[in-house]
Design an enzyme around this catalytic site. Structure first.
Site, mmCIF file in Angstrom:
data_model
loop_
_atom_site.group_PDB
_atom_site.id
_atom_site.type_symbol
_atom_site.label_atom_id
_atom_site.label_comp_id
_atom_site.label_asym_id
_atom_site.label_seq_id
_atom_site.Cartn_x
_atom_site.Cartn_y
_atom_site.Cartn_z
ATOM 1 N N LYS A 196 53.227 -1.632 -83.761
ATOM 2 C CA LYS A 196 53.185 -1.432 -82.313
ATOM 3 C C LYS A 196 53.525 -2.749 -81.622
ATOM 4 O O LYS A 196 52.781 -3.725 -81.716
ATOM 5 C CB LYS A 196 51.807 -0.939 -81.877
ATOM 6 N N LYS A 249 56.247 2.050 -82.723
ATOM 7 C CA LYS A 249 56.208 2.208 -81.269
ATOM 8 C C LYS A 249 56.640 0.905 -80.622
ATOM 9 O O LYS A 249 56.128 -0.149 -81.001
ATOM 10 C CB LYS A 249 54.779 2.575 -80.846
#
Length: 326
Positions: A196, A249
């Site tokens: 992330k 992400k």
């Protein structure tokens, strides 16, 4: 003229049926996980100003949304919660009657076949907007793990099918796995936000989840967008610690990372097509600058081609409709 020797690649592109016959990647409605924002209160259906078509929904308005989700064949949703009250440690995240817990119970009662993925983080519930415990302006890692474990266990008790920790604390997977196992939830898988990045593409989400940090930023615990090899270290740690899925992400700016993760780890890879990516497409489409349907489907197939097995996307309903039209 002398006969030229070359390969006729166009033979396999000549008609729509020919192209379909040799198509290497396919989109399927089963690929999609649809994010939902559930909010405490009644009679609330607030459209997110930066995310046209996406709403904050109180539980009394959740049925209509879920009816549409099920009718479109979408089988998985990702729940984010917006509490009515926040505090320093994010109590609403791990309260047994927190909004995600109640949203989960509602969905599992009325739509038992739908898979509920529970976002496991503190930022929507803390008064400071960070993903953990704060001391002297710093997010503390280990004390935050204790609260994340409590959150995961409470979500599993409420019926969540999958726990998705998004906080990027070191050791969050092993801590949550141990907590779930100890509480008797050995069979509940963890969909880890393994890779992330600290991204500017999260902007619209901060409005939707009301989770903007009140000071500083999250660069000390989310990844530097300039780094590739760090993604291997993060993903490897989560695999060793017991993750069942690996999320990358954001999506579009990190397709190279998706391919890296797919090539190096033998777990399902999930890409998060984040809010900023959604909002840019919607804005361009509303201005008549692009063909929204074709851009959305090209973007999603690009994610599959890069190696994603599953796609978390706010376009899930739109894409499901497009697939039905084919």
């Amino acid at each position: 003229m002398k006969k030229l020797q070359f390969t006729r690649h166009r033979r396999l592109r000549s008609t729509a049926n020919m192209r379909a016959l040799v198509r290497e990647n396919q989109l399927n409605v089963n690929d999609f996980i649809y994010p939902l924002f559930v909010i405490e209160g009644n009679n609330i259906r607030n459209e997110i100003s930066t995310m046209p078509g996406v709403f904050q929904l109180s539980l009394d308005n959740l049925a209509a949304e879920m009816d549409e989700v099920v009718a479109l064949g979408i089988k998985s949703v990702l729940l984010f919660g917006i509490p009515s009250e926040k505090d320093e440690c994010g109590t609403g995240a791990f309260h047994d009657h927190g909004i995600v817990q109640e949203g989960t119970r509602f969905i599992k009662k009325h739509y038992p076949d739908v898979l509920v993925v529970a976002d496991t983080c503190l930022c929507e519930y803390t008064s400071h907007g960070h993903c953990g415990v704060i001391e002297n302006g710093t997010v503390l890692n280990d004390p935050s793990l204790e609260l994340l474990v409590q959150t995961a266990v409470s979500q599993a008790k409420a019926g969540a099918d999958i726990i998705a920790p998004s906080n990027m604390m070191d050791g969050f997977v092993v801590a949550i796995r141990a907590g779930l196992d100890e509480a008797g939830f050995e069979d509940v898988p963890i969909m880890s936000y393994a890779v992330k990045y600290s991204s500017a593409f999260y902007g619209p989400f901060r409005e939707a989840a009301e989770s903007t940090p009140q000071f500083g930023d999250r660069k000390a615990y989310q990844m530097d967008p300039a780094n590739r090899l760090e993604a291997f270290r993060e993903a490897e740690s989560d695999v060793i610690e017991g993750a069942d899925f690996l999320i990358v992400k954001p999506g579009m700016p990190y397709l190279d990372i998706v391919r890296d993760v797919k090539n190096n780890f033998n777990l399902p890879v999930v890409i998060y097509n984040v809010s900023g990516e959604y909002s840019m497409v919607k804005a361009a489409a509303q201005n008549g600058w692009i063909d929204e349907k074709n851009v959305v489907m090209e973007m999603l197939i690009g994610m599959k081609r890069a190696g994603a097995d599953l796609i978390i996307t706010y376009f899930a309903k739109d894409a499901a409709k497009y697939l039905k039209e084919q």
